[in-house]
Scaffold this active site. Sequence first.
Site, PDB file in Angstrom:
ATOM      1  N   GLU A 157       9.544  -9.638  -3.439  1.00 45.24           N
ATOM      2  CA  GLU A 157      10.345  -9.487  -4.659  1.00 45.24           C
ATOM      3  C   GLU A 157      11.837  -9.576  -4.358  1.00 45.24           C
ATOM      4  O   GLU A 157      12.645  -8.794  -4.868  1.00 45.24           O
ATOM      5  CB  GLU A 157       9.994  -8.169  -5.357  1.00 45.24           C
ATOM      6  N   GLU A 235       0.464  -9.952  -7.289  1.00 44.42           N
ATOM      7  CA  GLU A 235       0.252  -8.541  -7.622  1.00 44.42           C
ATOM      8  C   GLU A 235      -0.173  -8.450  -9.086  1.00 44.42           C
ATOM      9  O   GLU A 235       0.671  -8.488  -9.987  1.00 44.42           O
ATOM     10  CB  GLU A 235       1.522  -7.711  -7.399  1.00 44.42           C
TER      11      GLU A 235
END
Length: 579
Positions: A157, A235
């Site tokens: 991220e 995810e």
Amino acid sequence: MSRFEIRDKFYLDGKPFKVISGSIHYFRTVPEYWQDRLEKLVNIGCNTVETYIPWNFHETEKGNFNWNGMHDICRFIELADKLGLYMIIRPSPYICSEWEFGGLPAWLLKDRSMRLRCSYKPYLNAVDSYYSVLMPKLAPYQIDNGGNIIMMQIENEYGYYGNDTSYLEFLRDTMRKYGITVPFVTSDGPWSEFVFKSGMVDGALPTGNFGSSAEWQFGEMRRFIGEDKPLMCMEFWNGWFDVWGEEHNITAPEKAAQELDILLKNGSMNFYMFEGGTNFGFMSGKNNEKKTGIVTSYDYDAPLTEDGRITEKYEKCKEVISRYTDINEVPLTTQIRRLEYGEIRCTAKTDLFSTLDSISDPVKSVYPLSFEELDSYYGYVLYRLHIRENETVSTVRCENAADRVQGFRNGKYAFTAFAETIDEQFELAEKSAGGTTDLLVENIGRVNFGTGLECQHKGVLGGIRINDHRQYGFEMFTLPLDENQLDRIDYNRGYNDGVPAFYKFEFEISETADTFLDTDGFRKGVAFINGFNLGRFWNIGPQKKLYIPAPLLKKGKNEIVIFETEGNSADSITLSDNN
């Protein structure tokens, strides 16, 4: 040797391959239960398991590595391979994951100029040194070496954090330098083009992290990555984590199954989490906007509970997966039971001040030192000031302290500075001269998300003002509460009410099983079973009990130690068969 490729689709040995994966963090589950969790992953229909590798879990001190027991990532990989599971490894220096400091080792902060997750040379040197040890351990398990690792992630991220593409290129090239040959991925939130593209780097497939609106999210990803690459949700947030003082988070099984169906219809996915597990020890983190930190349980409302039980969400997701692949179940080989051991009486207790000199030697300094400067990164530090005989202490103020401070005058509670009150001036109810002023500072977890990572030093970082006058001449007692320190507690030193204290509970059992520690009557602190740190407890909830896996118990005599910081205690605890 097999071959895994990323082209317009994922290909395994030249044939299209849909990645159906689940996250199981070896570092959040005792090793004796790894096989059970992996077997249940196979039985839901997954062909792949994903795990992060937290840097701070392995290089606990600079140059000092731990690869044994719960830290044995190679054994975890081998168990997955025996069950026919492929692997996605995410060894990013930073993992987020609601884990202390996002997996970064706190010793990095000993460099007061440290710049993280960018091309700051000392940081890059530390990553290179770590990867020179880690990557050769992983390389033999790659699919093109006859193993089961099919992909590895470069960073995590990163688009949320920054846009230093040269840093991402450094990570990519360093992994290649140390023998990584499988395809690379990155992962970011697709709802922002700026965020998503900031995390991209040549030579890595961009993947997405999200928990809802799967069709729209995949549509956005397609705009950013083009038509010639496969779509993957790295995810799939089928649940969420809990924070102290807030409500328990739940995602309806029907909603999770519906989103899963959309994902598998359009691409590949990875459950985050399949089984969450537990933030044992002091390793639960803190999200940047939260003050109280992540709870000890990382149940995540996942298809498997914290202690590995199958849920309705598991069954509904399994039904969805069965539409896309044949499920070949394997027998469950680990016997796991729950037991209620009942009430256990306290057998010994002593307060922190009475036993302090038996468990910690003071470090003396004119000015206060941070946890990092004291080489004690987790738990607590007690800062002590000796007050002059002619000086009456009327007010106390902490300058730039983190995270939570309890003040004591001559061994008696005076105030708590925390959150909004952390830098306030406290007027003492009882004013006296001389003696000691003690400040017990707790690290409640370093931030694991956001751009505040470089500001995660703990302790008294500025100074202490008494009567609005800065004080010098500190004694500092480090309290990491490791097994060695617990062994040195002297319960014969006496006990005083209303202050931090240690409580010992001894009990004998003839059989071991999973159980849950109910700390009702205690307010805030940390608990240990046979020297193993079970994690933090806090009566503000939502978590009310701490999970004790059976392998942490032993037939015969067992010992639970509770360190309670608020002066609240009970004469007994309960080991229950439910959470």
